[in-house]
Write a protein that holds these residues in place. Sequence first.
Motif, PDB file in Angstrom:
ATOM      1  N   CYS A  71       0.837  -1.207   0.000  1.00  0.00           N
ATOM      2  CA  CYS A  71       0.000   0.000   0.000  1.00  0.00           C
ATOM      3  C   CYS A  71       0.869   1.253   0.000  1.00  0.00           C
ATOM      4  O   CYS A  71       0.567   2.227  -0.690  1.00  0.00           O
ATOM      5  CB  CYS A  71      -0.931  -0.017   1.205  1.00  0.00           C
ATOM      6  N   PHE A  81      -2.774   0.042  -3.587  1.00  0.00           N
ATOM      7  CA  PHE A  81      -3.800   0.184  -2.564  1.00  0.00           C
ATOM      8  C   PHE A  81      -4.813  -0.958  -2.580  1.00  0.00           C
ATOM      9  O   PHE A  81      -5.472  -1.209  -1.575  1.00  0.00           O
ATOM     10  CB  PHE A  81      -4.540   1.520  -2.758  1.00  0.00           C
ATOM     11  N   MET A  89      -4.888  -3.748   0.275  1.00  0.00           N
ATOM     12  CA  MET A  89      -5.405  -3.508   1.622  1.00  0.00           C
ATOM     13  C   MET A  89      -6.902  -3.784   1.716  1.00  0.00           C
ATOM     14  O   MET A  89      -7.404  -4.128   2.781  1.00  0.00           O
ATOM     15  CB  MET A  89      -5.122  -2.069   2.041  1.00  0.00           C
TER      16      MET A  89
END
Length: 793
Positions: A206, A211, A214
């Motif tokens: 991340c 991203f 996550m």
Amino acid sequence: MWVSGLTKFRRTAIFTGVSNLLVIILGGLLVIEAYPLCDSQYVVPFVLVSVAAVVRIGVMIQTGIAQETTAKCILQCPSDGTVVADPVIRLERRIRYKKWLWWSRLSMVVLVLQVVCATYLILKTTEYFSKDRTSSGCVLELDSKSSWWKQKLLALFMVMICFVALVQCFIGSDVLKWRSFYETHDKAWKHHYREVFDHGLRETLCCLGRFRYMSTMEEDEVYSVAQLLGDLVAYRASGTGHLELLAGLVLLQRGRKSSESFDECIEAPEMHIWEAAALHKFAEAAYTGPLLDVGRNPFIFPCVWLHRQGVLCPWRRSRRPVLAGDNWWRGHAAAFLKYVNLPPEVLRHGRINQVKCEAAYFVVVLHSLRCVVITIRGTETPEDLITDGLCKECTLSAEDLAGLINCHHSHSDVRKSVTSSFPHYGHSGIVEAAREIFMQIEGNPGEHESSGLLSTLLGVGCECFGYEVRVVGHSLGGAIAALLGIRLYHLYPNLRVYAYGPLPCVDLAVANACSGFVTSIIFGNEFSSCLSIGSVLRLRAAAITSLSEYPRADADTIFQLARQFLYKSKCESSEITSAQDQSDYYSGAIPIEDLNHRLCRSQTEISTIGNTEEDIQEFPLWSEATRCGRVRSDNSEFTNYFASEGNSEHEEHSLWVGDRTKDQGDEIHDGEFTNPFAADVNSNSDLVSHLIDVVQTTENEAASNHPDIYLPGLVIHIVPEPKNSHNALWTPFRLRGKENHYKAYIADREKFKDIVVSPSMFLDHLPWRCHMALQKLLEARNAQSSDGTSLRE
């Protein structure tokens, strides 16, 4: 019962709680005493420090509750890992772990708040003492007429807040001992570290801009890698810590046998070395990101990388080829072409991706040499690391082995050995990446009207009909190149693969069967050539056994040995030079300091290699550049495209290791440090026997659950030539590495089943080291050929 509950707490946590409680009591007394007399500006700092201590204790209580809940949730995991209950428990376990993690991080925030408040109070107190204290409104009106207990109380309070703030900076956030819950339950430790690695990997990705990892709650490739890493630290169940494992690795390194003789080994054929040296530049150029420049130019790598990417000459953008995933100024194409020193028109196709199991590759057409080169990039991005981590075995299909099964121009015994020994296994991440690249460049082989890139280049009547095909790669790229070559060989019989420092990726039968067209080049003691699940498990077991047999393994010695492993040693080698030194070392007759002095005498690090390989095929490519087995130095075409650049890029650079001797999440504390190896040898014999049984059980389990995988093809091992020991003693240490001469031998792949712990195991994997060794090999062989010619003349 409260005594047994108290033993679950870490001593550092108890000390921190008592210290903060004392700060609260002292601060309360000072506030009560000062409030009627002092101005608010002098009372507020005392209130802030006391409130921060209260918050700290509250957060510690919540952290301990969350830690206990997490541990109990992990203990509820079924030991058999049933499919029905696993998804539900997996989700709950991850939620509990995140809750505990956030309370731990809140504890760090409160620590920062305490440091700020303590600093503010000290500044205000310093301001008070620097002014005229005759007027009223002071902190406690400390003067010569004040009560002595006020002065002592304030002094004690100031000492306590400084001490508590400082000590807490070096203490972890854990309140309870994980071992008080997990004890020796192997499954519990595995599940615990799976969560640790899973969340750590996702947060790292991340931070690097990935991203999507996550927000993923299901089991994906990150969890598969975390699951493997959690299984590898199962030694925690036996009471062995991370630092103890590192100490055992140091003992393995020191107790390693001296280098074996290479007198009976056959030197690698000159044509293999010549072509490997010529093609290495392509494998190295595939690293078009900043990683290549970080290793070579650790201080000015941003400038070097931007220059290599062509940022300083944007007007050339339109002349650069378009690659999938390249940046807008086509910098990766520019970096590749700049390194190999070729014009833009030779780069026909390529891809720069950041997706797991989709490796970056480049396709180059060299008309002057009638050759098509496919180069595959090694590990450079986090996604490549995920591909490396997907190292559990998978079954190879008939399509994966088509080059061996359907190849009519290969020996019948090769086809028979492959078809009669199904099923075959390979590294799952590498196999998946090779399948994906095959579909990109060749398409569906079952379709007769395939429009794959290679078919349009090498088909009958096409632009490159009759050209040679070379597939190259370094590290991960080399292993993918080998699997890709195995799949393409029946379509292009003039195909050859050169894998530099590859990972083991196929089973023994397949590795032997592809020796006719796949060559693995191994330099020195590089770790990648031995990296597999089985080798890591065996190394782990051997390190624990080595430490258990060492009689003086107390806490101080373990920290010292672990520090030697974490930091780059000043000695190039750490071998024990004689049987007497080794005997004295393990018996404790000589101290570590004296042994270190003996170990720094200069040794030659050469890994073991094996026996011979037969039926080595001649390579037709660049055959016009050779005569009587000797390389012609006047071949202009070869020099233009593949000659060494002769720059300073081959210089060796030191790699700095972070100043880190502990893991925050698994540090060794006085309260929970249990060293099972500190007893005397005689009284410890039962423990040693038990650990040896555990080691054997682990090896048998690894052999049954994880079949061994091997280096593909013909294995050539490049090692430094042994130097004259008399001259080595008088040679300055900083100059010894630059005087090395190298030899290349045909090695037995069985010798690379186990990892050799060596100070150079990571540095030897750097691509320019192998390139430099290949160049020196050619120079030495050319010099010998010239000397022989002059003598005959």
